[in-house]
Motif scaffolding. Structure first.
Motif, PDB file in Angstrom:
ATOM      1  N   GLY A  13     -34.416  54.327  25.206  1.00  0.00           N
ATOM      2  CA  GLY A  13     -34.954  53.395  24.223  1.00  0.00           C
ATOM      3  C   GLY A  13     -36.395  53.749  23.920  1.00  0.00           C
ATOM      4  O   GLY A  13     -37.313  53.200  24.525  1.00  0.00           O
ATOM      5  N   VAL A  14     -36.608  54.685  22.983  1.00  0.00           N
ATOM      6  CA  VAL A  14     -37.938  55.279  22.825  1.00  0.00           C
ATOM      7  C   VAL A  14     -38.673  54.773  21.593  1.00  0.00           C
ATOM      8  O   VAL A  14     -39.860  55.069  21.425  1.00  0.00           O
ATOM      9  CB  VAL A  14     -37.848  56.818  22.783  1.00  0.00           C
ATOM     10  N   ASN A  15     -37.996  54.013  20.731  1.00  0.00           N
ATOM     11  CA  ASN A  15     -38.636  53.494  19.530  1.00  0.00           C
ATOM     12  C   ASN A  15     -38.952  52.014  19.703  1.00  0.00           C
ATOM     13  O   ASN A  15     -38.651  51.421  20.728  1.00  0.00           O
ATOM     14  CB  ASN A  15     -37.728  53.738  18.326  1.00  0.00           C
ATOM     15  N   GLY A  16     -39.587  51.398  18.716  1.00  0.00           N
ATOM     16  CA  GLY A  16     -39.966  49.999  18.868  1.00  0.00           C
ATOM     17  C   GLY A  16     -40.892  49.832  20.068  1.00  0.00           C
ATOM     18  O   GLY A  16     -41.875  50.561  20.230  1.00  0.00           O
ATOM     19  N   HIS A  17     -40.568  48.878  20.934  1.00  0.00           N
ATOM     20  CA  HIS A  17     -41.394  48.665  22.135  1.00  0.00           C
ATOM     21  C   HIS A  17     -41.338  49.876  23.068  1.00  0.00           C
ATOM     22  O   HIS A  17     -42.233  50.061  23.905  1.00  0.00           O
ATOM     23  CB  HIS A  17     -40.925  47.404  22.871  1.00  0.00           C
ATOM     24  N   GLY A  18     -40.310  50.711  22.900  1.00  0.00           N
ATOM     25  CA  GLY A  18     -40.245  51.927  23.706  1.00  0.00           C
ATOM     26  C   GLY A  18     -41.447  52.831  23.511  1.00  0.00           C
ATOM     27  O   GLY A  18     -41.791  53.618  24.407  1.00  0.00           O
ATOM     28  N   THR A  79     -34.015  48.947  25.988  1.00  0.00           N
ATOM     29  CA  THR A  79     -32.995  48.790  24.952  1.00  0.00           C
ATOM     30  C   THR A  79     -32.770  47.300  24.719  1.00  0.00           C
ATOM     31  O   THR A  79     -33.302  46.467  25.466  1.00  0.00           O
ATOM     32  CB  THR A  79     -31.683  49.470  25.386  1.00  0.00           C
ATOM     33  N   PRO A  80     -31.981  46.905  23.703  1.00  0.00           N
ATOM     34  CA  PRO A  80     -31.727  45.483  23.506  1.00  0.00           C
ATOM     35  C   PRO A  80     -31.172  44.823  24.772  1.00  0.00           C
ATOM     36  O   PRO A  80     -30.376  45.436  25.502  1.00  0.00           O
ATOM     37  CB  PRO A  80     -30.698  45.474  22.373  1.00  0.00           C
TER      38      PRO A  80
END
Length: 392
Positions: A13-18, A79-80
């Motif tokens: 999970g590397v995008n958003g908060h990642g 991740t979610p």
């Protein structure tokens, strides 16, 4: 692999908060504390200038393929929330330790399943409630255990944020109660303002010397948009032992309140602004900054190397998960509209504001009285559940 080689770390999970986790990992990679070996996301990694991807880092779209190929020693999962349990189980079964983004899971059954998987694998699970690593929180709990406030009679938190329309379009699970038959609970209390409640539970733990055992949960939940979860919540938790906890939170604020944790005792009141690590004890003329946060990934690496205790082990989040379990079973939030709500701005950055909500939240935190009990005109009867002593 040499015993002196840094542990191999992967991020799922590397995008958003990642991207925040990528920056943390990049700093530890540069310091030689770890070696980043893999990034996993269903979408290509977004550019992150402060976290360049080291040469040789694997990029995957499936975490199982990454685990088989890169064989990490520790994995960060961002991740979610409704995807956490299956990914976490795979990570533990592969023999890696785990830093899991909050909330770790969304009901007690999943919490117990993850605890069992961690024990069976003999691997550590740390939950990314990063504010628990705050030196200001340690200073506050130290003052309480030293008796500087006398007997603690109440713990409360107020946080008042704004989230625009774009926030609820950020992902398919935004504002959802469940996705694909699994809880999602993407409300103010369970996700963006979860730290406020977890700080209160940590303070309560320091008062009694044991994790909170909720006996009763009363919660009023409201929404100003056509979502399935709350954007405003006032929760009162009565424990089997120790002081009551009240959380008064909104994403439809008139004015921003970063997040105050207020502890009331027989000798005075202490206030911790947890996002900024500013603390005011009864003897202080004004709030003072208490610098220093121990990063939870660094703490997990220290735990692997020397056995130091985890700051936010999965077991410590049990009381928080009890609250999520209650939210899962609660009725849908009460919709607010008409003259109670006003719009500010337009387009994706439009925000909806509840008139007078800041004072309503502050009054609840100050008195321990829910808005419905105080006669707030738009308030609805709370969802009320009593819990056995064996809940957690």
């Amino acid at each position: 692999m040499s015993g002196d080689a840094p542990p191999r770390v992967a991020l799922v999970g590397v995008n958003g908060h990642g991207r925040w986790h990528r920056r943390v990992i990049a700093a530890l990679h540069a310091a030689g504390r770890l070696r980043l070996v893999a990034l996993v996301d269903v979408r290509p990694p977004e550019p992150e200038p402060d976290a360049p991807t080291p040469p040789g880092t694997g990029v995957f779209t499936d975490h199982r393929a990454m685990l088989a190929t890169s064989r990490p020693d520790a994995v960060v999962v961002c991740t979610p929330p409704h995807t956490h349990l299956p990914i976490a189980r795979d990570v533990l079964a592969a023999g890696a330790d785990l830093l899991l983004e909050k909330p770790p899971v969304l009901d007690l059954a999943e919490h117990r399943a993850l605890l069992a998987a961690s024990a069976a694998a003999g691997r550590a699970v740390q939950v990314n409630f990063q504010a628990l690593g705050s030196a200001a929180l340690t200073a506050l709990t130290g003052a309480l255990t030293a008796g500087r406030l006398g007997a603690v009679t109440g713990i409360a938190t107020v946080a008042a944020w704004q989230r625009p329309d774009a926030y609820y379009a950020r992902s398919p699970w935004a504002g959802r109660r469940a996705v694909d038959g699994r809880p999602a609970l993407d409300g103010a209390l369970a996700n963006p303002l979860a730290h406020a409640l977890m700080q209160c539970l940590a303070v309560a733990e320091s008062v009694t010397g044991a994790p909170v055992r909720p006996a009763r949960i009363e919660v009023e939940r409201y929404r100003v948009r056509p979502i399935e979860v709350d954007d405003t919540a006032i929760l009162r938790l009565t424990p089997h032992a120790g002081p009551p906890v009240l959380a008064a939170l909104t994403l439809a604020a008139e004015e921003h309140v970063a997040g105050d944790v207020v502890v009331t005792g027989e000798r005075g009141r202490a206030v911790l602004e947890y996002p900024t690590d500013r603390l005011r004890l009864p003897s202080d003329d004004r709030p003072r900054a208490v610098p220093g946060r121990h990063g939870l990934l660094a703490n997990l690496l220290d735990h692997r190397a020397t056995g130091v205790p985890l700051i936010a082990p999965l077991a410590r989040t049990g009381p928080f998960t009890v609250v999520l379990d209650a939210l899962r079973d609660a009725p849908e939030p009460t919709p607010l509209g008409g003259d109670v709500v006003r719009a500010v701005g337009d387009g994706p950055e439009r925000v909806l504001v509840i008139r007078g909500v800041n004072e309503v939240l502050r009054a609840a935190a100050r008195t321990g009285v829910l808005p419905s009990e105080a006669g707030v005109p738009w308030a609805a009867r709370p969802y009320d559940v009593e819990l056995p002593t064996t809940t957690t």
